[in-house]
Design a protein around this motif. Structure first.
Motif, PDB file in Angstrom:
ATOM      1  N   PRO A  33       9.148  10.225   1.059  1.00 43.42           N
ATOM      2  CA  PRO A  33       8.221  10.837   0.101  1.00 43.42           C
ATOM      3  C   PRO A  33       8.869  11.984  -0.681  1.00 43.42           C
ATOM      4  O   PRO A  33       9.766  12.662  -0.190  1.00 43.42           O
TER       5      PRO A  33
ATOM      6  N   ALA B 118       2.394   1.892  -3.403  1.00 47.75           N
ATOM      7  CA  ALA B 118       1.436   2.475  -4.334  1.00 47.75           C
ATOM      8  C   ALA B 118       1.294   3.980  -4.110  1.00 47.75           C
ATOM      9  O   ALA B 118       1.067   4.748  -5.054  1.00 47.75           O
ATOM     10  N   ILE B 119       1.443   4.426  -2.869  1.00 50.14           N
ATOM     11  CA  ILE B 119       1.331   5.852  -2.551  1.00 50.14           C
ATOM     12  C   ILE B 119       2.609   6.602  -2.923  1.00 50.14           C
ATOM     13  O   ILE B 119       2.570   7.685  -3.518  1.00 50.14           O
ATOM     14  N   LEU B 120       3.761   6.014  -2.592  1.00 45.94           N
ATOM     15  CA  LEU B 120       5.035   6.735  -2.625  1.00 45.94           C
ATOM     16  C   LEU B 120       5.823   6.558  -3.912  1.00 45.94           C
ATOM     17  O   LEU B 120       6.741   7.336  -4.182  1.00 45.94           O
TER      18      LEU B 120
ATOM     19  N   LEU C 139      -1.937   6.080   6.748  1.00 47.33           N
ATOM     20  CA  LEU C 139      -1.958   4.617   6.696  1.00 47.33           C
ATOM     21  C   LEU C 139      -1.200   4.026   7.883  1.00 47.33           C
ATOM     22  O   LEU C 139      -1.682   3.076   8.542  1.00 47.33           O
TER      23      LEU C 139
ATOM     24  N   ALA D 207      -0.574  10.936   3.075  1.00 46.99           N
ATOM     25  CA  ALA D 207      -1.291   9.682   2.843  1.00 46.99           C
ATOM     26  C   ALA D 207      -0.577   8.510   3.506  1.00 46.99           C
ATOM     27  O   ALA D 207      -1.226   7.609   4.083  1.00 46.99           O
ATOM     28  N   ALA D 208       0.754   8.505   3.444  1.00 49.78           N
ATOM     29  CA  ALA D 208       1.515   7.417   4.057  1.00 49.78           C
ATOM     30  C   ALA D 208       1.380   7.443   5.574  1.00 49.78           C
ATOM     31  O   ALA D 208       1.195   6.384   6.214  1.00 49.78           O
TER      32      ALA D 208
ATOM     33  N   ARG E  45       6.600  14.179  -2.224  1.00 55.68           N
ATOM     34  CA  ARG E  45       5.548  15.204  -2.177  1.00 55.68           C
ATOM     35  C   ARG E  45       4.898  15.185  -0.798  1.00 55.68           C
ATOM     36  O   ARG E  45       4.757  14.119  -0.174  1.00 55.68           O
TER      37      ARG E  45
ATOM     38  N   ASP F 189       1.915  12.921  -0.552  1.00 52.27           N
ATOM     39  CA  ASP F 189       2.263  11.503  -0.405  1.00 52.27           C
ATOM     40  C   ASP F 189       2.634  11.179   1.037  1.00 52.27           C
ATOM     41  O   ASP F 189       2.271  10.121   1.566  1.00 52.27           O
TER      42      ASP F 189
ATOM     43  N   LYS G  66       0.826  -1.205   0.000  1.00 51.68           N
ATOM     44  CA  LYS G  66       0.000   0.000   0.000  1.00 51.68           C
ATOM     45  C   LYS G  66       0.867   1.266   0.000  1.00 51.68           C
ATOM     46  O   LYS G  66       0.569   2.245  -0.695  1.00 51.68           O
ATOM     47  N   LEU G  67       1.941   1.240   0.787  1.00 50.89           N
ATOM     48  CA  LEU G  67       2.826   2.399   0.829  1.00 50.89           C
ATOM     49  C   LEU G  67       3.540   2.602  -0.508  1.00 50.89           C
ATOM     50  O   LEU G  67       3.713   3.736  -0.971  1.00 50.89           O
TER      51      LEU G  67
ATOM     52  N   GLY H  72      -2.050  11.981   9.717  1.00 46.47           N
ATOM     53  CA  GLY H  72      -2.022  12.254   8.288  1.00 46.47           C
ATOM     54  C   GLY H  72      -2.709  13.536   7.862  1.00 46.47           C
ATOM     55  O   GLY H  72      -2.621  13.925   6.699  1.00 46.47           O
TER      56      GLY H  72
END
Length: 469
Positions: free
Chosen positions: A46, A11-13, A58, A54-55, A48, A51, A8-9, A175
């Motif tokens: 990250p 996919a975000i980062l 999570l 979002a991380a 950004r 990002d 999942k991370l 977050g």
């Protein structure tokens, strides 16, 4: 930790946003002094702010502890994970944009991963001056400076990092993003939240950007290296130079002969600036928009010499000579390493009490162990001393380091008796998180715990640093 969290991370980062290889993680798991070492499941890196937010959301939901880290130049273990392997590093080095420079408004807006030297250079290119200056400015980050409220050599004139901040952008532990990135000089709307994050060592959230004050670039400077007989004379000279130069007095540093000797012995190319040794020295700087800094300094030191307050002085005749004088001060910490183990005490004392503190602390250390070599130096202009102890000649480094708590309590009790602080500019981190409870009353400790709990009820943000929940 949930088994699918890495996917999942990722996919975000993106592909460069995670560090999982043990060899790549290893340098980030040990503090700058090599005193603390830990373990981490992985590191989030990250590019950004969105990002990162979002991380962290999570990780927070999954109950994963997070340890922010900038340039990893801290001196109290504040950016080092514990040994459990459960914690995750949050690295800010890819958040490195200089978002805006506003010479008219005297501000610069930068991301947390920018090196201090990069911010200084951007200000200089715009004809302005960013006032914080540290020996580690080529490797420390703005985020780290903010999280520890870094000081340095120009606090006397400009104040700590806290005094340079107009606004912050911060990702909270859960977050959410706090948009406090304002350039206002006056904003009287209640609690000033930015000051809670400055000096919090990443325990309340991750600073991602800051709007910082800029200053007029000094037209010139005058630098002098002076011999004085004792610490009391140094403090008296401070008063003289303040009276002569006013706010143009930008730096006033105390240097002991033993520390200068270490520099001359171990740092290539360094030279003694004065003909004869002295127990103590002062390195001072005047910088202003006017063109008379040299004349002001020469006149003030001439009077001080005539009055017996200063025994001798060398005034830099060029930028190269000024840099050579400053190198003697900046090399002080590194020059102690070849001398063996060193116990470092970053303390502050009200300026009028500095001479009394040094006398009392030196006497107590020598009574405990006459072989300990005392290297006391630092920013006398703002009361910040580095009261360092080098091991006795021929002693075992490990045995000397084992006495850390013994000497810390000895020195810090004297600091407290002189109405001082046991942490002037390095922070508490892991090193002093327990010890500070000996010197702060229960009301203060309780208030800090309540602030921590309000921002981080799960206790996931840099746990075990600054304050225990």
């Amino acid at each position: 930790m949930p088994a699918d969290i890495l996917g999942k991370l990722a996919a975000i980062l993106g592909p460069s946003g995670l560090i999982t290889d043990p060899a790549d993680l290893a340098p980030k798991l040990r503090d700058h002094r090599g005193r603390y070492a830990g373990a981490a499941a992985f590191a989030v890196r990250p590019a950004r702010v969105a990002d990162l937010a979002a991380a962290m959301a999570l990780l927070y939901e999954a109950g994963v502890p997070m340890v922010p880290q900038g340039g990893n130049t801290g001196l109290v273990g504040g950016a080092t994970p514990d040994g459990s392997g459960r914690e995750v590093l949050i690295l800010t080095d890819r958040l490195r944009q200089i978002r805006a420079v506003d010479p008219a408004g005297d501000t610069i807006t930068v991301e947390a991963g920018c090196l201090l030297a990069e911010v200084q250079a951007a200000a200089e290119a715009a004809g302005r001056h960013y006032a914080v200056s540290l020996a580690s400015e080529g490797s420390c980050t703005i985020g780290g400076n903010l999280s520890t409220n870094a000081g340095g050599i120009h606090v006397l004139r400009y104040g700590n990092t806290r005094e340079q901040v107009l606004g912050l952008e911060v990702v909270l532990p859960d977050g959410r993003l706090w948009h406090g990135l304002r350039a206002l000089r006056k904003d009287n709307t209640g609690y000033d939240l930015k000051h809670l994050f400055i000096g919090a060592e990443g325990t309340l959230g991750v600073i991602t950007a800051a709007c910082l004050k800029l200053w007029p670039r000094p037209a010139g400077r005058a630098v002098a290296f002076c011999a004085v007989s004792d610490v009391a004379a140094a403090v008296a000279l401070l008063g003289r130079l303040r009276g002569a130069a006013g706010e143009a007095l930008t730096a006033f540093e105390l240097i002991p002969e033993i520390g200068l000797g270490f520099v001359l012995r171990h740092m290539p190319g360094r030279r003694r600036p004065l003909a004869a040794p002295s127990p103590w020295y002062v390195l001072t700087e005047i910088a202003s928009q006017g063109a008379d800094q040299q004349a002001v300094l020469e006149a003030a030191l001439g009077t001080a010499i005539a009055d017996g307050l200063v025994q001798d002085a060398a005034i830099a005749a060029s930028d190269a000579q000024a840099a050579a004088l400053w190198a003697l001060r900046e090399d002080m910490s590194d020059a102690q390493r070849p001398e063996g183990a060193s116990l470092k005490h970053d303390v502050s004392i009200p300026v009028p009490g500095i001479a009394g503190f040094v006398a009392a602390a030196e006497a107590s250390v020598r009574a405990r162990d006459p072989g300990v070599r005392i290297v006391c130096f630092g920013h006398v202009g703002d009361g910040n001393l580095h009261f360092n102890l080098s091991q006795p000649l021929g002693a075992s480094p490990a045995d000397f380091l084992a006495r850390t708590e013994e000497f810390a309590q000895l020195v810090h009790d004297i600091v407290h008796a002189h109405a001082g602080s046991i942490s002037a500019e390095h922070g508490l981190g892991r090193l002093k998180v327990e010890e500070i409870t000996r010197y702060h009353d229960q009301v203060e400790i309780d208030l800090k715990r309540r602030i921590k709990t309000a921002f981080d009820p799960k206790g996931l943000m840099n746990p075990g640093k600054v304050v225990r929940q």
